[in-house]
Write a protein that holds these residues in place. Structure first.
Motif, PDB file in Angstrom:
ATOM      1  N   THR A 580      37.663  33.266  43.930  1.00  0.00           N
ATOM      2  CA  THR A 580      37.956  33.626  42.539  1.00  0.00           C
ATOM      3  C   THR A 580      37.687  32.460  41.596  1.00  0.00           C
ATOM      4  OG1 THR A 580      40.286  33.051  42.954  1.00  0.00           O
ATOM      5  CG2 THR A 580      39.669  35.370  43.131  1.00  0.00           C
ATOM      6  N   SER A 645      37.264  43.456  32.185  1.00  0.00           N
ATOM      7  CA  SER A 645      37.506  44.491  33.194  1.00  0.00           C
ATOM      8  C   SER A 645      36.607  44.301  34.399  1.00  0.00           C
ATOM      9  CB  SER A 645      37.297  45.874  32.579  1.00  0.00           C
ATOM     10  OG  SER A 645      35.963  46.038  32.140  1.00  0.00           O
ATOM     11  N   GLU A 648      38.064  41.588  36.469  1.00  0.00           N
ATOM     12  CA  GLU A 648      39.204  42.092  37.227  1.00  0.00           C
ATOM     13  C   GLU A 648      38.752  42.913  38.429  1.00  0.00           C
ATOM     14  OE1 GLU A 648      43.063  42.877  38.411  1.00  0.00           O
ATOM     15  OE2 GLU A 648      42.283  41.397  36.993  1.00  0.00           O
ATOM     16  N   THR A 651      37.412  40.557  41.004  1.00  0.00           N
ATOM     17  CA  THR A 651      38.531  39.835  41.628  1.00  0.00           C
ATOM     18  C   THR A 651      39.223  40.713  42.667  1.00  0.00           C
ATOM     19  OG1 THR A 651      38.867  38.556  39.595  1.00  0.00           O
ATOM     20  CG2 THR A 651      40.689  38.628  41.163  1.00  0.00           C
ATOM     21  N   GLN A 652      39.459  41.974  42.309  1.00  0.00           N
ATOM     22  CA  GLN A 652      40.072  42.885  43.277  1.00  0.00           C
ATOM     23  C   GLN A 652      39.176  43.095  44.493  1.00  0.00           C
ATOM     24  OE1 GLN A 652      41.000  46.473  41.164  1.00  0.00           O
ATOM     25  NE2 GLN A 652      42.546  45.490  39.847  1.00  0.00           N
TER      26      GLN A 652
END
Length: 777
Positions: A580, A645, A648, A651-652
């Motif tokens: 990350t 977004s 995110e 990252t997920q």
């Protein structure tokens, strides 16, 4: 068109009506001539009885209507909900209050029987009337202080237990006579502690009008008493002593009773009737001397008036009927000549029925025509504005002449375009509302009205829908400088975003063009706003993007093979933090430098999605799942997803892949992590900030990973387990009677008592108070 005289027409009805009116005094005079004073007294008594019965029926209608209205208001679910939550008035309660006010207006729209009503909330200390919301002090000052009622008297009276009883303002200090009020404690459940009081005030004007109909007869006075002979209303003026009524309750069937008394040194006759519905008594008081005076007068005048009334009355009846019918006849003839409805089939109706049918038909067609024209006008105006923005107006089109026809009058040739991109408006609607198109139209309607109203405060603006967005054409006043125009435009969009977001929970992104000095440049201004909206991907949702603040765009991005390999190595090693950090470094380094174009950012995101795919494939994860994740990311990019977004989502995805790698390395540590989480919850459950995010942060894991892991190991998701544990711990505290339920909820970590009560009932089947009572017994 000829209209013949008909047996059921208005002319014949008027003749019959006049004849009946004429016949009544003739019969009365004839009977009076043949009867003695006893018969006269009986006739007067019968007249009084009829008026009293009429008054009783009319007042009973008031009471029945009051009871029905009280029941409807008391059983309203919004009222019950507001009573329970009156101590903490939040956004949901304020919306409920607005809805209640709209319903209250519909309850008593005619105000025939009830002049108004209000609900006093004991714990919240506020008043909700049928038209507005008041603080208690303001309500008493405006509505009760002018009548001599103090706040302490009024509040003390309403805090008592009431079961639909009636009273007057004098009973708790008022100086005004005749105001009758029904009070009902809420809620209605038996044994409930009164939390609010509903007060319904009868329409005093209508009530006194009903009483005056009787008072005007024979110089009498009318009184309305309750079951305990307390005076509620009277037609008698002030300036006399206090009247005392000693009237027993009637037994057996309902009938008119009479008695006599001495008032102010004069004998009076009291005729009264008791209502079978609420035990009220309606008393009509007439001086006894009027009986003998009327008997003598009638005896002298009967013979003369009998003959004169018969002759003159008949002549006048015929003349008046013919005269009154002539205008009606002409009106019906003229209407019949212009109407599509034929008068031939009027055999079973009269002229007024025909005119009513014609008017109803004409009004229906007029209303339909207006609605159609209004809808068409809105559509044509929206289409015209859209064509202006997109430059689709033909050369020579008389735009200056056409705009005023749609209510658009230009102040000047200074314009700017503001675009609104709707992000989310789900918080404004209930979950059971499923019609997406209606919801979208309603949101557009709200935003259009608010933005146009804000623009009109200093300038003017017109909203239209274009390319799945809302566009506002702002037209500035001619004396506005460029600096003032920009400042006013900034205030406009900031106020619109704040007000609409806070009041209606509608979230949107705004882009603004430069200020242009000609209506011919509207297409250029629209393209500028559209170009600025592209930067929503970089700046995120709910941002305000100004075209004149956009910088020179860099035509490339920095993403070397070395960076890509480092990211893949971190993924293969299961190093989520390192992966990350590398992801953030790549994205931030490209956004922090020169102004990169939106297209280059999209290319960078596509490139990084490819890297994610490579890294995941090297971990031997399921290929179909990888393809689905990558395809979803590509779809989001194509639909205009923001960088935040996408970051995110990546990252997920990294967490998922790294977790998969780490799972293979740390399978032997799962049991210890489970025990650590359970122990941590046991030690910190009283902390109100304890949730899945804080627990995940404490153990340095991702919240989604911790949620899945906890579900697999324990069987419940972490949030349910935490709520059950808090509820279980609260059961011990509930057995201590000196601790309030609100304090119990805070001691076990709940933010609000309502959440605690809802969860306690969900897991235990009863509320905390019922559980405490069961344990105490």
């Amino acid at each position: 068109m000829k209209i013949n005289w008909r047996w059921k027409g208005m002319l014949s009805r008027w003749l019959w009506s006049y004849a009946i009116v004429l016949l009544i005094p003739i019969i009365v005079m004839a009977v009076t001539h043949l009867q003695t004073q006893r018969v006269i007294e009986d006739e007067i008594s019968k007249a009084n009885s009829a008026l009293l019965s009429q008054l009783q029926q009319e007042i009973d209608n008031y009471i029945d209507y009051t009871y029905r209205l009280s029941e409807v208001i008391s059983l309203n679910p919004k009222v019950s909900s507001l009573i329970r939550s009156q101590k903490e008035i939040g956004t949901a309660e304020r919306i409920s209050i607005v809805q209640l006010l709209a319903e209250f207006k519909a309850y008593n729209i005619t105000k025939r029987y009830v002049s108004g009503f209000y609900i006093y909330f004991h714990e919240g200390d506020f008043v909700l009337t049928d038209s507005s919301y008041y603080e208690t002090d303001m309500f008493v000052q405006q509505h009760l202080s002018p009548m001599g009622v103090s706040l302490e008297q009024w509040r003390g009276y309403l805090m008592q237990m009431h079961k639909g009883s009636f009273s007057t303002l004098r009973e708790f200090g008022g100086e005004r006579k005749g105001t009758i009020m029904q009070t009902q404690s809420l809620p209605l459940q038996l044994g409930s502690v009164p939390l609010a009081t509903l007060a319904i005030e009868l329409n005093e004007e209508q009530l006194m009008s009903s009483i005056s109909n009787i008072q005007s007869y024979n110089q009498g006075k009318v009184y309305i008493l309750d079951a305990e002979n307390k005076l509620l209303a009277t037609s008698e003026t002030e300036g006399h002593g206090e009247r005392v009524f000693d009237i027993p309750r009637s037994e057996g069937e309902q009938r008119i009773l009479k008695t006599s008394a001495i008032w102010d040194g004069e004998e009076v006759i009291l005729s009264y009737i008791e209502s079978g519905r609420n035990s009220w008594k309606y008393v009509y008081v007439l001086p006894a001397r009027l009986y003998s005076e009327k008997a003598e007068y009638v005896w002298n005048m009967t013979v003369l008036m009998l003959a004169v009334a018969a002759v003159i009355g008949f002549i006048i009846s015929v003349l008046l009927a013919r005269k009154n019918y002539s205008p009606l006849r002409r009106l019906v003839r003229n209407v019949a000549e212009r109407s599509e409805l034929s008068i031939i089939n009027m055999s079973e109706s009269n002229e007024y029925d025909y005119l009513e049918e014609v008017l109803d038909n004409a009004l229906d067609r007029y209303t339909l025509m207006n609605r159609t024209l209004e809808k068409q006008n809105k559509t044509l105006r929206s289409n015209l504005l859209t064509r202006l923005l997109k430059g689709r107006i033909e050369n020579g089109f008389p735009i200056a002449d056409v705009l005023p026809e749609y209510g658009i009058k230009l102040h000047s040739e200074k314009f700017a375009i503001v675009l609104f991109y709707l992000e989310d408006y789900s918080g404004f609607f209930r979950q059971d509302e499923q019609d997406a198109e209606k919801k979208r139209e309603f949101v557009h309607h709200i935003m259009s009205n608010i933005v146009e109203e804000l623009a009109a405060q200093k300038h003017q603006g017109w909203m239209t829908e274009v390319d799945e967005m809302l566009a506002c054409i702002v037209n500035f006043r001619p004396d506005t400088s460029p600096e003032s125009a920009l400042e006013d435009l900034k205030n406009l969009i900031e106020e619109a975003q704040r007000f609409i977001g806070n009041r209606f929970h509608i979230l949107f992104t705004i882009s603004v063009s430069s200020i242009h000095r000609s209506s011919a440049e509207l297409p250029v201004a629209y393209l500028e706003a559209l170009e600025a909206m592209e930067y929503r991907m970089l700046l995120g949702v709910q941002s305000i993007i100004w075209h004149n603040q956009l910088q020179q765009q860099k035509p490339s991005y920095d993403y070397s093979m070395e960076m890509e390999q480092k990211l893949i190595n971190n993924v293969n090693a299961g190093d989520f933090l390192g992966a990350t950090a590398m992801l953030d470094e790549i994205i931030d380094s490209n956004l922090a430098g020169d102004n990169i174009s939106v297209d280059m950012i999209r290319c960078l995101m596509f490139d990084m999605c490819s890297t994610m795919m490579k890294a995941a494939m090297e971990t031997n994860m399921d290929r179909s799942e990888l393809y689905e994740e990558n395809l979803q990311a590509i779809r989001e990019l194509m639909s205009g997803s923001t960088v935040a977004s996408m970051r995110e989502r990546m990252t997920q995805f990294l967490h998922k892949v790294c977790g998969y790698v780490d799972e293979r390395k740390k399978s032997n540590k799962k049991i210890r992590l489970k025990e650590s989480v359970l122990a941590y919850i046991s030690e910190n459950y009283q902390n109100q900030d304890l949730n899945i995010s804080t627990i995940a942060e404490y153990f340095s894991v991702h919240p989604s990973y911790l949620s899945r892991y906890f579900k697999e190991q324990v069987g419940d998701n972490l949030t349910d387990y935490l709520n059950k544990y808090r509820v279980e711990q609260s059961k011990t505290l509930l057995q201590l009677p000196h601790i309030f339920i609100r304090d119990v909820s805070e001691m076990v970590g709940f933010y609000s008592i309502s959440t605690y009560i809802r969860l306690f009932k969900k897991y235990e089947g009863v509320t905390p108070s019922v559980y405490r009572e069961g344990k105490s017994n």
